[in-house]
Design an enzyme around this catalytic site. Structure first.
Site, mmCIF file in Angstrom:
data_model
loop_
_atom_site.group_PDB
_atom_site.id
_atom_site.type_symbol
_atom_site.label_atom_id
_atom_site.label_comp_id
_atom_site.label_asym_id
_atom_site.label_seq_id
_atom_site.Cartn_x
_atom_site.Cartn_y
_atom_site.Cartn_z
ATOM 1 N N LYS A 1 0.862 -1.181 0.000
ATOM 2 C CA LYS A 1 0.000 0.000 0.000
ATOM 3 C C LYS A 1 0.898 1.229 0.000
ATOM 4 O O LYS A 1 1.863 1.301 0.764
ATOM 5 C CB LYS A 1 -0.896 -0.042 1.247
ATOM 6 C CG LYS A 1 -1.983 1.013 1.272
ATOM 7 C CD LYS A 1 -2.901 0.800 2.475
ATOM 8 C CE LYS A 1 -4.032 1.829 2.507
ATOM 9 N NZ LYS A 1 -4.944 1.596 3.657
ATOM 10 N N SER B 1 -9.910 1.492 2.785
ATOM 11 C CA SER B 1 -8.976 2.254 1.979
ATOM 12 C C SER B 1 -7.910 1.399 1.291
ATOM 13 O O SER B 1 -7.188 1.888 0.420
ATOM 14 C CB SER B 1 -8.277 3.290 2.863
ATOM 15 O OG SER B 1 -7.438 2.639 3.828
ATOM 16 N N SER C 1 -10.662 -0.693 6.814
ATOM 17 C CA SER C 1 -9.864 -0.432 5.615
ATOM 18 C C SER C 1 -9.122 -1.637 5.068
ATOM 19 O O SER C 1 -8.677 -1.621 3.922
ATOM 20 C CB SER C 1 -8.860 0.693 5.879
ATOM 21 O OG SER C 1 -9.490 1.953 5.823
#
Length: 238
Positions: A89, A164, A188
């Site tokens: 990420k 997310s 997330s």
């Protein structure tokens, strides 16, 4: 996944083939990057490919080609990710690479050091070969940002992969990597896992190291994603 291409192998399956020299880490990485090249225009889950990954894959290939049984046993214990590519990420800092967290005004910010989970992945023999999209400051249940646009669900591009960590979930589901990093405050990691048919784990607070000052927040935590429970556990242990 039923595809016979190397990119469809789980991390556990790939490690078994590395150790028997049936598959080399370079072949595995090449297949993953080829998958990104052919599919990411459709889903927009990757912010960049990390070129240095090829060097790491070659080093792992050389080890497996010449290692004795004792050396393989030791590597399984001390470097359990040896030769495996990992999607990171974008919010997880990689020294010398940009760290924008989806914010246009931060697009030229460069990380001075690896984030804690990136450092542990490297120490375990894994390497980051690509970075995944996220919404601004990882604060949304979808993965949209002015920086990278809209990330779509590989099962149906009309739908969202959640957020997310939607870039990580979409990348895993599309076959871009066997493992990915994620983070979670209020879903997330878990939402993208549910939306993309993958596995995400939000560990109890303190189980997985974070980076200050956000690590002081009891509600948030960095963590692993993968396509199988076994692979998620493999990355969680690292």
């Amino acid at each position: 996944m039923t595809n016979s291409e190397p990119w469809a192998l789980s991390a556990s399956e790939a490690l078994t083939k590395f150790r028997s020299t049936e598959l080399s880490p370079v072949e595995y990485l090449t297949s993953q990057i080829g998958r990104i090249t052919s599919e990411d225009e459709r889903i927009n889950a990757v912010t960049e490919v990390v070129e240095e990954a090829v060097t790491s894959a070659r080093e792992a290939e050389g080890f497996y080609a010449h290692a004795s049984n004792d050396e393989l046993t030791e590597a399984a214990a001390t470097r359990p990710l040896l030769g495996l590519p990992v999607i990171a990420k974008e919010k997880h800092a990689i020294a010398g690479r940009t760290l924008s967290q989806g914010l246009i005004h931060e697009r030229d910010t460069v990380a001075g050091a690896d984030g804690a989970i990136i450092a542990r992945i490297r120490a375990a023999g894994g390497f980051v070969h690509a970075r995944a999209t996220s919404p601004e400051l990882s604060c949304a249940t979808v993965t949209h940002s002015p920086m990278w646009g809209v990330t779509r669900n590989p099962w149906n591009p009309e739908l969202s992969p959640g957020g997310s960590s939607g870039g990580s979930g979409a990348a895993l589901a599309a076959g871009f990597a066997p493992l990915a990093t994620a983070s979670d405050i209020a879903g997330s990691t878990r939402l993208p896992a549910a939306f993309t048919g993958t596995v995400g784990f939000k560990a109890p607070y303190g189980r997985i190291p974070g980076v200050q000052p956000l690590a002081a927040d009891w509600y948030r935590g960095d963590g692993p994603m993968a396509r199988t429970v076994a692979d998620t556990a493999l990355l969680a242990r690292v």
